[in-house]
Enzyme design. Structure first.
Site, PDB file in Angstrom:
ATOM      1  N   GLU A  79       0.816  -1.221   0.000  1.00 29.08           N
ATOM      2  CA  GLU A  79       0.000   0.000   0.000  1.00 29.08           C
ATOM      3  C   GLU A  79       0.847   1.268   0.000  1.00 29.08           C
ATOM      4  O   GLU A  79       1.525   1.565   0.981  1.00 29.08           O
ATOM      5  CB  GLU A  79      -0.933   0.042   1.211  1.00 29.08           C
ATOM      6  N   GLU A  94     -12.492   3.201   3.725  1.00 33.18           N
ATOM      7  CA  GLU A  94     -11.538   3.605   4.770  1.00 33.18           C
ATOM      8  C   GLU A  94     -11.625   5.116   4.963  1.00 33.18           C
ATOM      9  O   GLU A  94     -10.810   5.885   4.456  1.00 33.18           O
ATOM     10  CB  GLU A  94     -10.116   3.186   4.409  1.00 33.18           C
TER      11      GLU A  94
END
Length: 236
Positions: free
Chosen positions: A120, A217
């Site tokens: 990520e 998120e």
């Protein structure tokens, strides 16, 4: 935490993800997943260790191995890896080589277990010294490691903070992306509360051929039912 899984199921979700696992009731989560039929799509490797600092490489591999064992009862979810911070006095070429070596070692463990690692990229607004703050660089690393068990987690908000053109950075490489997360600009709240064009975001993903899950998120500004309704409206 297991109650939140059941609440998510009641709200119509079939998939879930969460951050670190060592502070979570893993057995209770496993029971909730089993009872609800939900699937866990991602958990962070815990503890987090650097992929660019050779001094932490063995600890990174150990963390991956221990996370795989601990989360096996949760259905072998994908495991999220961040890069760690830049190492002072180390060149870009050395950073890249160290990252590839660490990711290959970690991916070897993942391959044996049949688990996928998700790399990520983050952003410099949150972490000024973070190494991986570029989608292109993340994809370059995934390509260099060259394993089906290493893919990219593309976060729309991190990418937008870094001023990236989403269509441009993902063009021709969407097959290397296994998960997408969303939040609105500029304050990381639910889609529809900021400045991002969500019709365009979703159209880009569709046009590129992304067919995976989308993780929410964000920090909600509305009561949860209203937040989820707005997000569903914006994401289509």
């Amino acid at each position: 935490m297991d109650a939140r899984l059941r609440a998510a199921k009641a709200a119509g979700f079939e998939l879930a993800e969460f951050h670190l696992w060592r502070d979570k009731p893993v057995d209770a989560l496993a029971q909730a997943l089993n009872e609800t039929g939900m699937r866990l799509t991602g958990v962070c490797v815990d503890p987090r260790r650097s992929i660019v600092d050779p001094a932490e490489r063995e600890e990174l591999v150990t963390a991956v191995r221990e996370t795989i064992v601990a989360t096996a009862k949760l259905g072998k979810p994908d495991l999220i890896v961040a890069s760690g911070f830049r190492v002072e006095g180390v060149s870009e070429e050395e950073h890249f080589a160290n990252a590839v070596a660490a990711l290959r070692a970690a991916t070897d463990v993942a391959e044996e277990a049949g688990v996928t690692l998700l790399l990520e990229p983050l952003n410099t607004q949150l972490f000024a010294a973070m190494y991986l703050v570029s989608t292109k660089l993340g994809l370059d690393l995934v390509e260099a490691v060259n394993s089906p068990n290493l893919r990219l987690l593309y976060d729309v908000w991190h990418s937008a903070v870094m001023g990236e053109d989403m269509a441009q950075v993902l063009a021709g490489r969407i097959h290397l992306v296994a998960h997408v997360q969303v939040a609105d600009m500029a304050d990381r709240h639910e889609p529809g509360t900021g400045t991002l064009d969500w019709d365009k975001v979703m159209q880009v993903l569709t046009d590129l051929g992304y067919a995976g899950a989308i993780g929410l998120e964000y920090f909600p500004t509305l009561p949860m039912d209203q937040s989820i309704a707005l997000t569903r409206q914006k994401l289509g």
